[in-house]
Design a protein around this motif. Structure first.
Motif, PDB file in Angstrom:
ATOM      1  N   LEU A 297       0.855  -1.179   0.000  1.00  0.00           N
ATOM      2  CA  LEU A 297       0.000   0.000   0.000  1.00  0.00           C
ATOM      3  C   LEU A 297       0.891   1.229   0.000  1.00  0.00           C
ATOM      4  CD1 LEU A 297      -3.014   0.959   0.205  1.00  0.00           C
ATOM      5  CD2 LEU A 297      -2.630   1.175   2.670  1.00  0.00           C
ATOM      6  N   GLY A 298       0.733   2.050  -1.012  1.00  0.00           N
ATOM      7  CA  GLY A 298       1.509   3.284  -1.087  1.00  0.00           C
ATOM      8  C   GLY A 298       3.007   3.073  -1.085  1.00  0.00           C
ATOM      9  N   GLY A 299       3.459   1.945  -1.654  1.00  0.00           N
ATOM     10  CA  GLY A 299       4.890   1.678  -1.727  1.00  0.00           C
ATOM     11  C   GLY A 299       5.459   0.969  -0.518  1.00  0.00           C
ATOM     12  N   THR A 300       4.623   0.682   0.478  1.00  0.00           N
ATOM     13  CA  THR A 300       5.065  -0.008   1.689  1.00  0.00           C
ATOM     14  C   THR A 300       4.381  -1.361   1.781  1.00  0.00           C
ATOM     15  OG1 THR A 300       5.470   2.032   2.917  1.00  0.00           O
ATOM     16  CG2 THR A 300       5.068   0.049   4.217  1.00  0.00           C
ATOM     17  N   THR A 301       5.130  -2.394   2.103  1.00  0.00           N
ATOM     18  CA  THR A 301       4.548  -3.712   2.315  1.00  0.00           C
ATOM     19  C   THR A 301       4.164  -3.864   3.776  1.00  0.00           C
ATOM     20  OG1 THR A 301       5.811  -4.704   0.515  1.00  0.00           O
ATOM     21  CG2 THR A 301       4.882  -6.200   2.164  1.00  0.00           C
ATOM     22  N   ILE A 302       2.882  -4.054   4.008  1.00  0.00           N
ATOM     23  CA  ILE A 302       2.367  -4.248   5.364  1.00  0.00           C
ATOM     24  C   ILE A 302       2.220  -5.750   5.586  1.00  0.00           C
ATOM     25  CG2 ILE A 302       0.482  -3.741   6.966  1.00  0.00           C
ATOM     26  CD1 ILE A 302      -0.189  -1.319   5.222  1.00  0.00           C
ATOM     27  N   PRO A 303       2.773  -6.295   6.672  1.00  0.00           N
ATOM     28  CA  PRO A 303       2.675  -7.739   6.903  1.00  0.00           C
ATOM     29  C   PRO A 303       1.236  -8.191   7.130  1.00  0.00           C
ATOM     30  CG  PRO A 303       4.400  -6.763   8.264  1.00  0.00           C
ATOM     31  CD  PRO A 303       3.606  -5.624   7.687  1.00  0.00           C
ATOM     32  N   ALA A 304       1.034  -9.487   7.089  1.00  0.00           N
ATOM     33  CA  ALA A 304      -0.278 -10.061   7.384  1.00  0.00           C
ATOM     34  C   ALA A 304      -0.624  -9.861   8.854  1.00  0.00           C
ATOM     35  CB  ALA A 304      -0.292 -11.552   7.040  1.00  0.00           C
ATOM     36  N   GLY A 305      -1.917  -9.760   9.125  1.00  0.00           N
ATOM     37  CA  GLY A 305      -2.390  -9.698  10.496  1.00  0.00           C
ATOM     38  C   GLY A 305      -2.166  -8.373  11.187  1.00  0.00           C
ATOM     39  N   GLU A 306      -2.005  -7.299  10.422  1.00  0.00           N
ATOM     40  CA  GLU A 306      -1.741  -5.980  10.993  1.00  0.00           C
ATOM     41  C   GLU A 306      -2.985  -5.095  10.936  1.00  0.00           C
ATOM     42  OE1 GLU A 306       1.454  -4.580  12.144  1.00  0.00           O
ATOM     43  OE2 GLU A 306       1.767  -6.728  12.365  1.00  0.00           O
ATOM     44  N   LYS A 307      -3.191  -4.310  11.976  1.00  0.00           N
ATOM     45  CA  LYS A 307      -4.270  -3.331  11.995  1.00  0.00           C
ATOM     46  C   LYS A 307      -3.842  -2.085  11.215  1.00  0.00           C
ATOM     47  CE  LYS A 307      -7.848  -4.940  14.181  1.00  0.00           C
ATOM     48  NZ  LYS A 307      -9.247  -4.797  13.733  1.00  0.00           N
ATOM     49  N   VAL A 308      -4.754  -1.596  10.355  1.00  0.00           N
ATOM     50  CA  VAL A 308      -4.485  -0.418   9.531  1.00  0.00           C
ATOM     51  C   VAL A 308      -5.590   0.606   9.788  1.00  0.00           C
ATOM     52  CG1 VAL A 308      -4.068   0.462   7.205  1.00  0.00           C
ATOM     53  CG2 VAL A 308      -3.414  -1.899   7.782  1.00  0.00           C
ATOM     54  N   LEU A 309      -5.197   1.773  10.268  1.00  0.00           N
ATOM     55  CA  LEU A 309      -6.141   2.852  10.531  1.00  0.00           C
ATOM     56  C   LEU A 309      -6.321   3.669   9.261  1.00  0.00           C
ATOM     57  CD1 LEU A 309      -7.836   4.542  12.547  1.00  0.00           C
ATOM     58  CD2 LEU A 309      -5.744   5.833  13.044  1.00  0.00           C
ATOM     59  N   LEU A 310      -7.554   3.723   8.775  1.00  0.00           N
ATOM     60  CA  LEU A 310      -7.882   4.513   7.590  1.00  0.00           C
ATOM     61  C   LEU A 310      -8.479   5.835   8.068  1.00  0.00           C
ATOM     62  CD1 LEU A 310      -9.586   1.707   5.443  1.00  0.00           C
ATOM     63  CD2 LEU A 310      -7.149   2.302   5.600  1.00  0.00           C
ATOM     64  N   LEU A 311      -7.762   6.924   7.848  1.00  0.00           N
ATOM     65  CA  LEU A 311      -8.212   8.239   8.303  1.00  0.00           C
ATOM     66  C   LEU A 311      -9.074   8.873   7.202  1.00  0.00           C
ATOM     67  CD1 LEU A 311      -4.851   8.282   9.651  1.00  0.00           C
ATOM     68  CD2 LEU A 311      -6.389   9.657  11.036  1.00  0.00           C
ATOM     69  N   LEU A 312     -10.359   8.545   7.247  1.00  0.00           N
ATOM     70  CA  LEU A 312     -11.284   8.985   6.204  1.00  0.00           C
ATOM     71  C   LEU A 312     -11.320  10.508   6.098  1.00  0.00           C
ATOM     72  CD1 LEU A 312     -14.307   6.643   7.093  1.00  0.00           C
ATOM     73  CD2 LEU A 312     -12.341   6.107   5.637  1.00  0.00           C
ATOM     74  N   ALA A 313     -11.382  11.176   7.245  1.00  0.00           N
ATOM     75  CA  ALA A 313     -11.480  12.637   7.233  1.00  0.00           C
ATOM     76  C   ALA A 313     -10.220  13.279   6.670  1.00  0.00           C
ATOM     77  CB  ALA A 313     -11.750  13.149   8.640  1.00  0.00           C
ATOM     78  N   ALA A 314      -9.065  12.685   6.944  1.00  0.00           N
ATOM     79  CA  ALA A 314      -7.818  13.207   6.383  1.00  0.00           C
ATOM     80  C   ALA A 314      -7.791  13.015   4.872  1.00  0.00           C
ATOM     81  CB  ALA A 314      -6.628  12.515   7.029  1.00  0.00           C
ATOM     82  N   ALA A 315      -8.268  11.865   4.409  1.00  0.00           N
ATOM     83  CA  ALA A 315      -8.346  11.622   2.966  1.00  0.00           C
ATOM     84  C   ALA A 315      -9.242  12.641   2.289  1.00  0.00           C
ATOM     85  CB  ALA A 315      -8.858  10.206   2.714  1.00  0.00           C
ATOM     86  N   ASN A 316     -10.293  13.056   2.982  1.00  0.00           N
ATOM     87  CA  ASN A 316     -11.239  14.006   2.407  1.00  0.00           C
ATOM     88  C   ASN A 316     -10.685  15.424   2.289  1.00  0.00           C
ATOM     89  OD1 ASN A 316     -13.291  12.235   1.892  1.00  0.00           O
ATOM     90  ND2 ASN A 316     -14.525  12.780   3.674  1.00  0.00           N
ATOM     91  N   ARG A 317      -9.515  15.668   2.894  1.00  0.00           N
ATOM     92  CA  ARG A 317      -8.865  16.977   2.747  1.00  0.00           C
ATOM     93  C   ARG A 317      -7.462  16.830   2.159  1.00  0.00           C
ATOM     94  NH1 ARG A 317     -10.173  21.556   7.198  1.00  0.00           N
ATOM     95  NH2 ARG A 317     -12.329  21.049   7.720  1.00  0.00           N
ATOM     96  N   ASP A 318      -7.248  15.761   1.420  1.00  0.00           N
ATOM     97  CA  ASP A 318      -5.937  15.513   0.818  1.00  0.00           C
ATOM     98  C   ASP A 318      -5.744  16.440  -0.389  1.00  0.00           C
ATOM     99  OD1 ASP A 318      -3.590  14.548  -0.261  1.00  0.00           O
ATOM    100  OD2 ASP A 318      -4.228  12.451  -0.310  1.00  0.00           O
ATOM    101  N   PRO A 319      -4.740  17.311  -0.374  1.00  0.00           N
ATOM    102  CA  PRO A 319      -4.525  18.202  -1.522  1.00  0.00           C
ATOM    103  C   PRO A 319      -4.118  17.466  -2.793  1.00  0.00           C
ATOM    104  CG  PRO A 319      -2.727  18.412   0.066  1.00  0.00           C
ATOM    105  CD  PRO A 319      -3.778  17.564   0.715  1.00  0.00           C
ATOM    106  N   ARG A 320      -3.734  16.195  -2.663  1.00  0.00           N
ATOM    107  CA  ARG A 320      -3.455  15.404  -3.863  1.00  0.00           C
ATOM    108  C   ARG A 320      -4.735  15.058  -4.613  1.00  0.00           C
ATOM    109  NH1 ARG A 320      -0.906  14.456   0.458  1.00  0.00           N
ATOM    110  NH2 ARG A 320       1.360  14.346   0.592  1.00  0.00           N
ATOM    111  N   GLN A 321      -5.863  15.155  -3.927  1.00  0.00           N
ATOM    112  CA  GLN A 321      -7.156  14.811  -4.512  1.00  0.00           C
ATOM    113  C   GLN A 321      -8.034  16.038  -4.751  1.00  0.00           C
ATOM    114  OE1 GLN A 321      -8.343  12.022  -5.613  1.00  0.00           O
ATOM    115  NE2 GLN A 321     -10.497  12.611  -5.924  1.00  0.00           N
ATOM    116  N   TRP A 322      -7.924  17.033  -3.870  1.00  0.00           N
ATOM    117  CA  TRP A 322      -8.849  18.165  -3.906  1.00  0.00           C
ATOM    118  C   TRP A 322      -8.097  19.484  -4.070  1.00  0.00           C
ATOM    119  CZ3 TRP A 322     -13.467  15.818  -3.766  1.00  0.00           C
ATOM    120  CH2 TRP A 322     -13.577  14.608  -3.071  1.00  0.00           C
TER     121      TRP A 322
END
Length: 399
Positions: A297-322
């Motif tokens: 994900l995003g150039g980083t390999t995350i091992p199996a069985g890991e918790k990943v926090l998805l910051l929805l609100a941060a994504a919604n203000r990402d200048p790469r998108q908006w």
């Protein structure tokens, strides 16, 4: 662990009081730190960029929900309540459960509700547009969905306040076992009992959405207890998210009078305005996923069985998108915001939430010349939700 890019590390605590009061500077710091960041405090991964959040939501096979959509890993610890058959499940079980609830929330069902929802919003807003000060949270943002949603589901009038307490508790338990988590569990034993009791078919009004879930669930082979759990999932997601979506909308329009003037001049923008609120001040800030295998994900390999926090609100203000993401602009095309999630786990009730948001904003455009603060707002702190406890406002009336 093998990574295809250097691993960015942060000591930020996304569940601290300071963070929850004002997450946006920390969101920017996390986005700038890297596409994927290791949060040392909790030993979890996080992503705050739109492309990576959307990619994870779109890949339920690699980023599963059945291990819990909060920080707790259901494969390692017992959940505090039976997992949701909808939110905390993966295909094919999730597919069958979602088919039941999605059938109840069809486009045709929303059309049948539209007149009732619009009339209720018009009545409530008109009653507040007399120049007096009122607290917009209990008097509109809570009162409106509590009435129209509960009526649509077929819940009795008495005890509806339990919906708000239960949802707030559920969303707090998606975070770590901090004070918000433990207080929510300790204070809401009777609330949990009321919810489970009123998810049973005999407690739901015939012809309502709750009863229809039971009927459709039986046709899909679910037991009565499982059908009640599907109703429970519907109730936990159907109130608080809309309450805080409406509260955040009122806050945004009070803070940006030029945008309310635009809405008033063009009431047809109400749906787009509510969508921009969901992007700019997302009521649901975060969700977790758990990796089922090593995944890039995003150039980083995350091992199996890991918790990943998805910051929805941060994504919604990402200048790469908006463009100008920190500007509230109801003329923006906010399609692609992830405040309702994305993919197979996108909020199943989003059509109803949008219907409610559009109805209230249209009524405000009709009855109010302006929305003014009449005291400081007071924030509600929650491990997952962003909203307000109190919002003193005054609606100025057209001359």
């Amino acid at each position: 662990m093998t990574a295809t890019a250097p691993v960015a590390v942060s000591d930020l605590d996304p569940f601290s009081t300071d963070f929850l009061h004002n997450p946006y500077p920390a969101h920017a710091a996390l986005r700038d730190a890297g596409a994927v960041v290791r949060l040392e405090r909790y030993g979890i991964w996080a992503t705050a960029r739109h492309a990576e959040v959307r990619a994870a939501l779109h890949d339920p096979e690699a980023f599963c929900s059945s291990a819990g959509v909060g920080m707790a890993d259901f494969r390692k610890e017992a959940p505090w309540r039976p997992p949701s058959l909808l939110l905390e499940a993966d295909p094919p079980e999730h597919t069958r459960a979602r088919r039941v609830v999605a059938g109840v929330l069809s486009a045709a069902a929303m059309r049948r509700l539209a007149d009732t929802f619009e009339a209720a919003a018009d009545e409530m807003v008109a009653g507040l547009a007399d120049g007096r000060t009122f607290d917009a949270m209990p008097e509109l943002a809570v009162r409106y969905p509590m009435r129209v949603f509960s009526d649509a589901v077929g819940l009795p009038s008495e005890g509806r306040e339990n919906l708000l307490h239960y949802a707030r508790m559920v969303f707090n338990t998606f975070g770590p076992r901090n004070e918000l988590f433990t207080t929510a569990i300790a204070e809401n034993a009777s609330t949990r009992e009321w919810i489970m009791d009123h998810c049973r078919q005999e407690k739901l009004a015939p012809g309502g959405m709750g009863a229809e879930i039971h009927t459709r669930a039986a046709a899909e082979g679910f037991t009565p207890d499982e059908a009640a759990m599907l109703v429970r999932s519907f109730l936990s997601a159907g109130i608080d998210t809309t309450v805080h979506g409406l509260g955040n909308a009122l806050l945004c329009l009070a803070q940006h009078p030029g945008q309310f003037a635009l809405l008033r001049a063009e009431p047809d923008r109400a749906r787009a305005a509510f969508e921009e609120v969901l992007r700019f001040e997302a009521p649901v800030q975060t969700f977790f996923r758990t990796t089922t295998r090593p995944v890039e994900l995003g150039g980083t390999t995350i091992p199996a069985g890991e918790k990943v926090l998805l910051l929805l609100a941060a994504a919604n203000r990402d200048p790469r998108q908006w463009e100008s993401p920190d500007t509230f602009d109801i003329s923006r095309r906010a399609t692609g915001q992830v405040g309702f999630g994305f993919g197979i786990h996108a909020c199943v009730g989003m059509a109803m939430a949008r219907l409610e948001g559009e109805a209230v904003l249209t009524a405000l455009a009709r009855h109010a010349a302006g929305i003014e603060h009449d005291g400081p707002p007071r924030r509600m702190l929650n491990n997952t939700l962003r909203g307000l406890e109190s919002l003193p406002l005054r609606l100025t009336t057209p001359s």
